[in-house]
Write an enzyme that holds these catalytic residues in place. Sequence first.
Site, PDB file in Angstrom:
ATOM      1  N   SER A 142       0.868  -1.185   0.000  1.00 17.90           N
ATOM      2  CA  SER A 142       0.000   0.000   0.000  1.00 17.90           C
ATOM      3  C   SER A 142       0.895   1.222   0.000  1.00 17.90           C
ATOM      4  CB  SER A 142      -0.857   0.016   1.273  1.00 17.90           C
ATOM      5  OG  SER A 142      -1.472   1.277   1.456  1.00 17.90           O
ATOM      6  N   TYR A 155      -2.203  -1.780  10.273  1.00 17.93           N
ATOM      7  CA  TYR A 155      -2.240  -1.936   8.811  1.00 17.93           C
ATOM      8  C   TYR A 155      -0.972  -1.363   8.193  1.00 17.93           C
ATOM      9  CZ  TYR A 155      -4.022  -1.346   3.996  1.00 17.93           C
ATOM     10  OH  TYR A 155      -4.197  -1.385   2.624  1.00 17.93           O
TER      11      TYR A 155
END
Length: 245
Positions: A142, A155
């Site tokens: 990401s 995350y």
Amino acid sequence: MGKLQDKVAVITGGASGIGAATAKLFVEEGAKVVLVDLNEEKGKAFEQELKNQNAEALFVKGNITSEEEVAAFFKQTIETFGKVDIVFNNAGIGRVHSSHDLEYSEWRNTVNVDLDGVFLVAREALREFLKAGGGVMVNTASMYGWVGSPGSAAYNAAKGGVINLTRSLALEYAEQNIRINALCPGFIDTPIIPEESKDILRQMTPMKRLGQSEEMAKAVLFLSSDDSSFMTGNTLTVDGGYTAQ
Ligand SMILES: NC(=O)c1ccc[n+]([C@@H]2O[C@H](COP(=O)([O-])OP(=O)(O)OC[C@H]3O[C@@H](n4cnc5c(N)ncnc54)[C@H](O)[C@@H]3O)[C@@H](O)[C@H]2O)c1
């Protein structure tokens, strides 16, 4: 002739969002696809949709955090299609929660899927690639593997881990005809993003829109095909300019 003619691709998180869009593009390019996902209903429906377009597709329900299930879906891929050429190691989860009252179990759950699960899939992929004499892997990290953001510590830590896992595995297997790169998406319009967050995420993106799964699929195709034949241990950040800020 497609860019992935007769290649066999395993796609985790293949029932939805970026994984599903990538499966669609891969079959257009001549690949056979194995869709792995926890969501059986969506996965089976998507498998049928692809088959209706004369694609060779197989859905396997599997959890990337289970060593046994990961081994089983690779075994099923070999039994069905005879080989694995490409692994799109993409399944993941994301939750927003303040860190000072984040339960340890929730931290563990996020890291378990978003980092440990990516490792378990990578390990099994490497075993198959070594037997076959090569292969290509794309891991979904990401843009939040590069930069921080409030409320997503677990995350972001896991995605940062995926980037350096990618580099480390790429170096370890560079001489074995195995290429491993990572995709770093920005905010992409998939079910992982709650509807009520979309406007603010558009505003936070320099291009003032969300990315589309199809735009990620094109980047994954580049990383999975011979178009990126001299590329390994690297990342492709596709984020509408977010990390340029
Ligand atoms: N959409 C975004 O804005 C964005 C941004 C950066 C990174 N990503 C990453 O892209 C990847 C794909 O996400 P998406 O946006 O397509 O979301 P999505 O929710 O549409 O797809 C993710 C899929 O993964 C599956 N999955 C979750 N946990 C699993 C597990 N343990 N085993 C097997 N399957 C599991 C889900 O069932 C779902 O179908 C994820 O790794 C996500 O973190 C997404």
